[in-house]
Design an enzyme around this catalytic site. Sequence first.
Site, short mmCIF file in Angstrom:
data_model
loop_
_atom_site.label_atom_id
_atom_site.label_comp_id
_atom_site.label_asym_id
_atom_site.label_seq_id
_atom_site.Cartn_x
_atom_site.Cartn_y
_atom_site.Cartn_z
N ASP A 29 59.44 8.53 -29.56
CA ASP A 29 60.83 8.26 -29.21
C ASP A 29 61.12 8.76 -27.81
O ASP A 29 60.88 9.93 -27.49
CB ASP A 29 61.76 8.99 -30.20
CG ASP A 29 63.22 8.80 -29.81
OD1 ASP A 29 63.76 7.72 -30.14
OD2 ASP A 29 63.80 9.70 -29.18
N THR B 68 60.73 13.15 -27.19
CA THR B 68 60.30 13.43 -25.81
C THR B 68 61.42 13.96 -24.91
O THR B 68 61.23 14.03 -23.69
CB THR B 68 59.72 12.17 -25.13
OG1 THR B 68 60.76 11.18 -25.05
CG2 THR B 68 58.53 11.61 -25.90
N TRP B 69 62.56 14.31 -25.47
CA TRP B 69 63.65 14.83 -24.63
C TRP B 69 63.17 16.13 -23.98
O TRP B 69 62.53 16.94 -24.66
CB TRP B 69 64.90 15.08 -25.49
CG TRP B 69 66.14 15.34 -24.69
CD1 TRP B 69 66.35 15.06 -23.38
CD2 TRP B 69 67.35 15.94 -25.18
NE1 TRP B 69 67.62 15.45 -23.01
CE2 TRP B 69 68.25 15.98 -24.09
CE3 TRP B 69 67.76 16.44 -26.42
CZ2 TRP B 69 69.54 16.51 -24.21
CZ3 TRP B 69 69.03 16.96 -26.54
CH2 TRP B 69 69.91 16.99 -25.44
N GLN C 275 69.82 6.21 -35.12
CA GLN C 275 69.23 7.53 -34.84
C GLN C 275 70.36 8.54 -34.69
O GLN C 275 71.23 8.39 -33.84
CB GLN C 275 68.39 7.44 -33.56
CG GLN C 275 67.66 8.75 -33.29
CD GLN C 275 66.77 8.68 -32.05
OE1 GLN C 275 67.00 9.37 -31.06
NE2 GLN C 275 65.75 7.85 -32.09
N TYR D 78 67.25 12.99 -35.45
CA TYR D 78 66.86 13.69 -34.22
C TYR D 78 67.20 15.18 -34.32
O TYR D 78 67.99 15.58 -35.17
CB TYR D 78 67.42 13.01 -32.97
CG TYR D 78 68.89 13.11 -32.62
CD1 TYR D 78 69.47 14.31 -32.23
CD2 TYR D 78 69.67 11.96 -32.59
CE1 TYR D 78 70.81 14.38 -31.85
CE2 TYR D 78 71.02 12.02 -32.22
CZ TYR D 78 71.58 13.23 -31.85
OH TYR D 78 72.89 13.29 -31.47
N TYR E 199 66.13 10.43 -20.45
CA TYR E 199 65.35 11.67 -20.42
C TYR E 199 64.63 11.83 -19.09
O TYR E 199 63.80 11.00 -18.71
CB TYR E 199 64.34 11.71 -21.59
CG TYR E 199 64.98 11.58 -22.97
CD1 TYR E 199 66.33 11.84 -23.17
CD2 TYR E 199 64.23 11.20 -24.08
CE1 TYR E 199 66.92 11.72 -24.42
CE2 TYR E 199 64.80 11.07 -25.34
CZ TYR E 199 66.16 11.34 -25.49
OH TYR E 199 66.74 11.21 -26.73
#
Length: 281
Positions: A52, A23-24, A167, A195, A57
Site C-alpha cells: 500500500d 509505506t507511509w 481503507q 490502516y 507519501y
Amino acid sequence: MPSTVRTLELPSGEAVPVLGQGTWKMGEDRRRRTDEVAALKLGLDLGIMLIDTAEMYASGGAEEVVAEAIAGRRDETFLVSKVLPTNASRAGVKRACENSLKRLSTDRIDLYLLHWPGSVPLSETVEAFETLKREGKIRHWGVSNFDTDEMEELVGLPSGSNVQTNQILYNLSRRGPEFDLAPWSLKRGIPLMAYSPVEQGALARNARLAAVAARHNATAAQIALAWAMAQPGVIAIPKAGRQEHVRQNAAALDIKLTPEDLAELDRAFPPPTRKRGLEMI
Ligand code: NAP
C-alpha cells in the site's frame, strides 16, 4: 515463514492477502532507503504481496521506494496507491495516476484509491476511475476514510458499486467502525483495509496486549495484527521499515486467538456501543 497467507475476495472475485505492507513515512530519508527496500523485499519473500502506497507519501518518494522493491517481480505484487482529493477531478486523476505509474515504474496499479473525501463531486472521480480502468492503467478502484453515509452515497452513483475496498483507521484502540461501517461493508462484500493496525507502534507497547502475547510466545504488535486479521472482511496493512518487524508481522498470520484471548481483548478494548464519526490519522 507463515504456512500460508490467508486471502479474502474483493467484490471483483480476485483474491488478495489479508496482510499487506504499508509505506507511509518511507522515502523521506535517503539514509533509510536501503533498509526500507530490503524490508519490503523481505515481505514479498514471505508472501506478503500486497503493498500500500500513495502519491502523498514523501511526495511520491514512497512510490519510488516501492518501485525499487518490486523490480523484477511486478506480476506477483498487488499494488495499491492513492490519489489526493485535491487531484480528484477528471483531469487531475488522469495526471496523478500517470505520475504514480512513472514513479512506480509500472504500467498499471492494481487498486487505486481516493485518499479521503474531498470537494470534487464523487461522481466525477468515479467516472475518472472507470476511464482509467478501461485504459488499463488501473485494474480496480476504491476509497479511503469513507464513513457509512459516504459509502451509501458512493454505491448509489452510476458505477459506484464497483468500489473494491474502503481503507480506514481500524485497530483495537479504534473500534468505532464496528458499530455500523464494518457490518455495512461486510453485508455488501466490500473489504475494509485496516490502516495503522498497530496504532503507529503504540499497540506494540501496550501492557494488556503483552499479557495475551505471552500466552502465544508472541509480541503485543503481533496480537494486535492477529486480532485485526481475524475480523471478517478485513485486510491489515502494517508499515514496517525494519526486517525484524516484517518477520514478526508475517508470523502473526499463524497466531490463532482463543475465545479467552478475544474476551480479554474485548475487556481491554471495548467495542463501540454508539455511533462515532470515523476517525482519521
Ligand atoms: P502502523 O502500521 O500501525 O505502525 C507503523 C509503526 O509500527 C512503525 O513505527 C513500525 O516500525 C512499527 N511496527 C510495525 N510492525 C511492528 C512490530 N511487529 N513490532 C513493533 N513495531 C512494529 O501505522 P501506519 O504506518 O500509520 O499505518 C500502516 C499503513 O497504512 C501506512 O504505512 C499506510 O500505507 C497506510 N495508511 C493509510 C492512511 C489513509 O489515510 N488511507 C493513513 C495512515 C496509514 P518500523 O517502521 O521501525 O519497523
